[in-house]
Design a protein around this motif. Sequence first.
Motif, mmCIF file in Angstrom:
data_model
loop_
_atom_site.group_PDB
_atom_site.id
_atom_site.type_symbol
_atom_site.label_atom_id
_atom_site.label_comp_id
_atom_site.label_asym_id
_atom_site.label_seq_id
_atom_site.Cartn_x
_atom_site.Cartn_y
_atom_site.Cartn_z
ATOM 1 N N ASP A 43 67.863 3.667 26.183
ATOM 2 C CA ASP A 43 68.510 4.939 26.535
ATOM 3 C C ASP A 43 68.122 6.055 25.571
ATOM 4 N N GLN A 44 67.988 5.735 24.286
ATOM 5 C CA GLN A 44 67.578 6.745 23.313
ATOM 6 C C GLN A 44 66.151 7.209 23.577
ATOM 7 N N ARG A 45 65.289 6.280 23.969
ATOM 8 C CA ARG A 45 63.898 6.631 24.264
ATOM 9 C C ARG A 45 63.819 7.519 25.502
ATOM 10 N N LYS A 46 64.591 7.193 26.533
ATOM 11 C CA LYS A 46 64.615 8.031 27.735
ATOM 12 C C LYS A 46 65.107 9.436 27.407
ATOM 13 N N LYS A 47 66.130 9.524 26.550
ATOM 14 C CA LYS A 47 66.666 10.827 26.176
ATOM 15 C C LYS A 47 65.637 11.630 25.394
ATOM 16 N N ALA A 48 64.892 10.970 24.509
ATOM 17 C CA ALA A 48 63.876 11.670 23.720
ATOM 18 C C ALA A 48 62.758 12.208 24.613
ATOM 19 N N TYR A 49 62.315 11.408 25.587
ATOM 20 C CA TYR A 49 61.291 11.882 26.521
ATOM 21 C C TYR A 49 61.809 13.040 27.364
ATOM 22 N N ALA A 50 63.042 12.945 27.834
ATOM 23 C CA ALA A 50 63.618 14.022 28.642
ATOM 24 C C ALA A 50 63.719 15.305 27.833
ATOM 25 N N ASP A 51 64.135 15.198 26.575
ATOM 26 C CA ASP A 51 64.229 16.392 25.724
ATOM 27 C C ASP A 51 62.853 17.007 25.469
ATOM 28 N N PHE A 52 61.833 16.170 25.280
ATOM 29 C CA PHE A 52 60.488 16.685 25.027
ATOM 30 C C PHE A 52 59.939 17.419 26.253
ATOM 31 N N TYR A 53 60.057 16.814 27.413
ATOM 32 C CA TYR A 53 59.466 17.414 28.610
ATOM 33 C C TYR A 53 60.324 18.507 29.230
ATOM 34 N N ARG A 54 61.527 18.713 28.727
ATOM 35 C CA ARG A 54 62.372 19.781 29.258
ATOM 36 C C ARG A 54 61.753 21.149 28.958
ATOM 37 N N ASN A 55 61.169 21.317 27.776
ATOM 38 C CA ASN A 55 60.599 22.612 27.373
ATOM 39 C C ASN A 55 59.089 22.533 27.144
ATOM 40 N N TYR A 56 58.439 21.526 27.684
ATOM 41 C CA TYR A 56 57.011 21.333 27.442
ATOM 42 C C TYR A 56 56.196 22.248 28.348
ATOM 43 N N ASP A 57 55.271 22.992 27.760
ATOM 44 C CA ASP A 57 54.380 23.876 28.511
ATOM 45 C C ASP A 57 52.964 23.320 28.355
ATOM 46 N N SER A 58 52.457 22.695 29.411
ATOM 47 C CA SER A 58 51.151 22.041 29.323
ATOM 48 C C SER A 58 50.016 23.059 29.187
ATOM 49 N N MET A 59 50.135 24.211 29.804
ATOM 50 C CA MET A 59 49.074 25.220 29.702
ATOM 51 C C MET A 59 48.999 25.793 28.284
ATOM 52 N N LYS A 60 50.132 25.996 27.659
ATOM 53 C CA LYS A 60 50.146 26.484 26.277
ATOM 54 C C LYS A 60 49.513 25.442 25.350
ATOM 55 N N ASP A 61 49.839 24.192 25.561
ATOM 56 C CA ASP A 61 49.262 23.111 24.769
ATOM 57 C C ASP A 61 47.746 23.020 24.994
ATOM 58 N N PHE A 62 47.314 23.178 26.241
ATOM 59 C CA PHE A 62 45.892 23.147 26.555
ATOM 60 C C PHE A 62 45.151 24.285 25.854
ATOM 61 N N GLU A 63 45.718 25.473 25.891
ATOM 62 C CA GLU A 63 45.082 26.636 25.249
ATOM 63 C C GLU A 63 44.957 26.438 23.733
ATOM 64 N N GLU A 64 45.985 25.872 23.124
ATOM 65 C CA GLU A 64 45.922 25.621 21.681
ATOM 66 C C GLU A 64 44.839 24.603 21.351
ATOM 67 N N MET A 65 44.712 23.552 22.160
ATOM 68 C CA MET A 65 43.679 22.544 21.927
ATOM 69 C C MET A 65 42.292 23.110 22.185
ATOM 70 N N ARG A 66 42.184 23.993 23.204
ATOM 71 C CA ARG A 66 40.889 24.613 23.504
ATOM 72 C C ARG A 66 40.440 25.513 22.368
#
Length: 75
Positions: A43-66
């Motif tokens: 349950d703690q692992r599910k909560k941690a994943y949910a919290d991470f992906y709640r505000n995750y912006d994949s395009m912003k992450d892609f731009e930073e890696m690029r």
Amino acid sequence: MSSGALAKPQMRGLLARRLRIHMVGAFILSLGAGAFYKFAVADQRKKAYADFYRNYDSMKDFEEMRKAGIFQSAK
């Protein structure tokens, strides 16, 4: 000291009776360990994943890696 006859130990069915007791104990112990893992880890692992992906912006992450030069095909 009296030399009276001692009671014979019960040998017939001893293994079956002890196995039954140990099987019940093992079943209860395994249920407890499973419940502990579910509530303490899963349950703690599910909560941690949910919290991470709640505000995750994949395009912003892609731009930073690029910009960091991680991708060779995306300039």
